[in-house]
Design a protein around this motif. Structure first.
Motif, short mmCIF file in Angstrom:
data_model
loop_
_atom_site.label_atom_id
_atom_site.label_comp_id
_atom_site.label_asym_id
_atom_site.label_seq_id
_atom_site.Cartn_x
_atom_site.Cartn_y
_atom_site.Cartn_z
N ALA A 275 0.83 -1.21 0.00
CA ALA A 275 0.00 0.00 0.00
C ALA A 275 0.86 1.26 0.00
O ALA A 275 0.55 2.24 -0.67
CB ALA A 275 -0.92 -0.01 1.22
N ALA A 276 1.97 1.24 0.75
CA ALA A 276 2.89 2.39 0.76
C ALA A 276 3.52 2.58 -0.61
O ALA A 276 3.66 3.71 -1.10
CB ALA A 276 3.96 2.18 1.82
N GLY A 277 3.92 1.47 -1.27
CA GLY A 277 4.52 1.58 -2.60
C GLY A 277 3.56 2.20 -3.60
O GLY A 277 3.93 3.08 -4.38
N MET B 263 3.14 5.82 -2.85
CA MET B 263 4.29 6.62 -3.31
C MET B 263 4.17 6.94 -4.80
O MET B 263 4.48 8.04 -5.24
CB MET B 263 5.58 5.87 -3.01
CG MET B 263 5.89 5.74 -1.52
SD MET B 263 7.24 4.60 -1.17
CE MET B 263 8.63 5.49 -1.86
N LEU B 264 3.73 5.95 -5.60
CA LEU B 264 3.58 6.20 -7.04
C LEU B 264 2.51 7.26 -7.30
O LEU B 264 2.68 8.13 -8.15
CB LEU B 264 3.22 4.89 -7.74
CG LEU B 264 4.32 3.81 -7.74
CD1 LEU B 264 3.80 2.51 -8.32
CD2 LEU B 264 5.53 4.28 -8.53
N ARG B 265 1.43 7.17 -6.55
CA ARG B 265 0.37 8.17 -6.74
C ARG B 265 0.79 9.54 -6.25
O ARG B 265 0.49 10.56 -6.87
CB ARG B 265 -0.90 7.70 -6.02
CG ARG B 265 -1.51 6.48 -6.68
CD ARG B 265 -2.77 6.03 -5.98
NE ARG B 265 -3.41 4.96 -6.75
CZ ARG B 265 -4.46 4.26 -6.35
NH1 ARG B 265 -5.00 4.55 -5.18
NH2 ARG B 265 -4.98 3.32 -7.09
N GLU B 266 1.51 9.55 -5.13
CA GLU B 266 2.00 10.84 -4.62
C GLU B 266 3.02 11.43 -5.57
O GLU B 266 3.09 12.66 -5.73
CB GLU B 266 2.61 10.63 -3.24
CG GLU B 266 3.05 11.92 -2.55
CD GLU B 266 1.89 12.84 -2.24
OE1 GLU B 266 2.12 14.06 -2.13
OE2 GLU B 266 0.73 12.36 -2.13
N TRP C 240 -1.35 -0.92 -10.05
CA TRP C 240 -1.60 0.10 -9.04
C TRP C 240 -2.55 1.19 -9.50
O TRP C 240 -3.16 1.88 -8.68
CB TRP C 240 -0.29 0.73 -8.60
CG TRP C 240 0.45 1.41 -9.70
CD1 TRP C 240 1.28 0.84 -10.61
CD2 TRP C 240 0.43 2.80 -10.02
NE1 TRP C 240 1.77 1.77 -11.47
CE2 TRP C 240 1.27 2.99 -11.13
CE3 TRP C 240 -0.23 3.91 -9.47
CZ2 TRP C 240 1.47 4.23 -11.70
CZ3 TRP C 240 -0.03 5.15 -10.04
CH2 TRP C 240 0.82 5.30 -11.15
N ASP C 241 -2.74 1.34 -10.80
CA ASP C 241 -3.64 2.39 -11.28
C ASP C 241 -5.08 1.94 -11.37
O ASP C 241 -5.96 2.67 -11.80
CB ASP C 241 -3.18 2.88 -12.65
CG ASP C 241 -3.05 1.74 -13.66
OD1 ASP C 241 -3.08 0.57 -13.22
OD2 ASP C 241 -2.91 2.04 -14.87
#
Length: 596
Positions: free
Chosen positions: A480-482, A485-488, A588-589
């Motif tokens: 979830a953190a990974g 991070m991509l979205r952030e 993740w998207d």
């Protein structure tokens, strides 16, 4: 009076001086209040009357300006032709358009055009019906009877207007031109800005008990037997103009041009009624107000200053009376105050006792003790900035010793792609600002999932999930953190607006690690070691080869497959390991459930 006879001389002198100072202070305060209050009321009354005079002059000035504009318009040949042709051809639409055009040109709030009998032909605002007879409406009625220009303050649809009616000659009277300016909130607010006084326009009306709003641009508050047409007060304060027990009629029964006090929201205002000459069927007044308490503020300051002087004299008398006892208790009270400040957390507090005796030694020791506590707090604060709070708590609970323990955890590595090339194109200060902004955002995402930043290696981040803080769902939180991070990073790139946005690769591995303090007895660091750490670092490096931003190990996939949409990338022999490692990535998207 036996106690007085038995009292010591020092006590008698102290009491006598204290009594004289107290009486002098009270008399001074009473006399000052009497004189200043009268002066303040007189000054405020003059200022309120000046505001009323300014309003009257403004009304006269606006009437003169309206008259001048209307005379200029009635002398305009084009206007005469438009009026004549529109009346002859009954082309009221063209006449209304012309009225709106003239209104905008001369900057008035209202412009009417009537025929020679006073029948309304055009309204620039489009709110009055054509054909309405204005022959009995002031000031049109006066202009009809006299054949000359006439001015008046009237009410139109619940709002106050200052109107001027002027005949249009061609050469005989072919109609009337009526110009108007509103007496509304903006006018009241401008008067307040110019004079510093609040102003409200009031009038007595038929008994009503509710608030209404007419179909105009002006709100009219209707109270029992009275109206508040416009005011410089904000809407929230207007209801307080007439508190319980004081309706509009009672205010309007006050003698004109005489001051009286009204309390609004706990503040007293000196008020005065100024009559307004109008053609209304009821009296119209301007209620001018100014803060009485604000005007008395300098007196209150003087009051406090005199009280302070008198109090100081009493304190001096008190210290003379108590003598040596005061010299002993004063430093003790200072010590107590210092202890109270320390209990509040004020470690910067220092005692200012300069003595050579035992109390001085006690004060000096107290300052040294607080200095030591302040130094330790600075070290602790610095440690919180350098070391994760979770790691700091682990060290405090288990002690700062070498060694560790085996536990299962998930390790995350994240690295900026092409950072070397980016470094060559940016000045050092810009590069440092960019890196700090990026790392700050990534760190917050990791910490939101209860991850711990192990270290920053240039542009690379190493984060732990499950150590030192035990987490049952460490793999889910790491993934979830990974994804976070991509979205952030997408949001960060959008905010920065760089020509070449940053790209990162993230590798996550799950397995057994050794978590603990590594280094020497003099200098150590909390971290995790083991094959899982090496695998996570290698997976991060493979993201560029596989063209995906996030790669998971097989062990991580087994723990998150039911939570996140994943797909296989195949098996690969990771450098440094003999057996192949299954690789997975996360879609993740496509969105994922919140793990927290």
């Amino acid at each position: 009076m036996k106690w007085w006879a038995r009292s010591r001389l020092r006590t008698k002198i102290f009491l006598a001086f204290s009594f004289l100072i107290l009486v002098s202070l009270l008399v001074t305060l009473w006399f000052t209040q009497l004189v200043v209050s009268a002066q303040v009321q007189d000054t405020l009354r003059r200022e309120l009357l000046t505001t009323g005079q300014v309003f009257q002059e403004l009304v006269q000035e606006r009437a003169a300006r309206l008259l001048t504009n209307s005379i200029l318009l009635t002398s305009d040949y084009a206007l005469k032709q438009v009026v004549h042709l529109s009346v002859e051809n009954q082309d009221l639409q063209t006449l209304t358009s012309a009225a709106l055009n003239y209104q905008q040109r001369i900057g008035v709030d209202l412009l009417w055009i009537t025929d020679e009998t006073g029948m309304l032909l055009a309204d620039s605002l489009g709110k009055q019906n054509s054909g309405k007879m204005l022959a009995t409406f002031s000031p049109v009625s006066q202009a009809l009877s006299s054949g000359e220009a006439s001015a008046a303050v009237v009410e139109i649809d619940g709002a106050l207007f200052q109107l001027v009616a002027v005949p249009v000659l061609g050469p005989d009277v072919i109609g009337f031109l009526v110009l108007g300016q509103g007496i509304d909130d903006p006018l009241a607010q401008q008067l307040e800005k110019d004079t510093g006084s609040h102003i409200s326009f009031l009038g007595v009306d038929d008994p009503l008990s509710q608030q209404v709003q007419k179909d105009t641009s002006t709100s009219v508050s209707v109270f029992s037997q009275g109206r508040l047409f416009a005011s410089s007060w904000p809407q929230t304060a207007r209801g307080a103009l007439f508190p319980a027990g004081m309706g509009v009629p009672e205010i309007l029964q006050r003698p004109a041009r005489e001051t009286f006090l009204i309390s609004i929201a706990g503040e007293r205002f000196l008020s005065i009624l100024v009559p307004i000459n109008s053609q209304l069927p009821f009296p119209l007044y301007a209620l001018v107000q100014r803060s009485y308490d604000e005007a008395l503020a300098p007196f209150y300051a003087l009051h406090r200053r005199i009280a302070g002087i008198g109090g100081g004299a009493l304190v001096i008398a008190l210290f003379i009376g108590i003598g040596l006892a005061g010299g002993i208790t004063s430093p003790v009270r200072t010590l107590v105050n210092g202890m109270q400040e320390v209990l509040k957390g004020n470690l910067g507090y220092r005692l200012g006792v300069n003595r050579e005796d035992e109390i001085g030694f006690l004060a000096h020791s107290f300052n040294e003790m607080i200095g030591g506590l302040e130094e330790r707090e600075k070290i602790r604060d610095m440690m919180r900035k350098v070391v994760s709070p979770q790691i700091a708590r682990e060290m405090l609970q288990r002690g700062v010793t070498l060694g560790g323990e085996e536990r299962e955890a998930s390790v995350l590595f994240a690295d900026i792609r092409g950072f070397t090339s980016i470094s060559e194109t940016l000045p050092p200060s810009e590069l440092l600002h960019l890196l700090n902004a990026y790392l700050g955002r990534m760190s917050r995402v990791i910490e939101e999932e209860k991850g711990v930043i192990d270290k920053y290696i240039g542009d690379e981040v190493m984060a732990l999930f499950g150590a030192p803080l035990l987490l049952e769902d460490h793999a889910i939180r790491a993934v979830a953190a990974g994804i976070g991070m991509l979205r952030e990073l997408n949001r960060f790139n959008a905010a920065e607006g760089r020509a070449l946005p940053l790209r990162i690769g993230i590798g996550i591995a799950t397995g057994a690690v050794i978590a603990g303090n590594v280094g020497s007895p003099e200098r150590l660091n909390y971290t995790v070691l083991g094959d899982t750490v090496n695998v996570a670092s290698r997976l991060q490096g493979l993201t560029k080869e596989y063209g995906v931003p996030l790669i998971l190990s097989g062990a991580t996939y087994d723990r998150v497959a039911t939570v996140f949409p994943c797909r296989s990338l195949g098996n690969v022999a990771v450098r440094g390991r003999q057996q192949e490692t299954a690789l997975y990535t996360v879609e993740w998207d496509r969105g994922f459930p919140n793990s927290s």
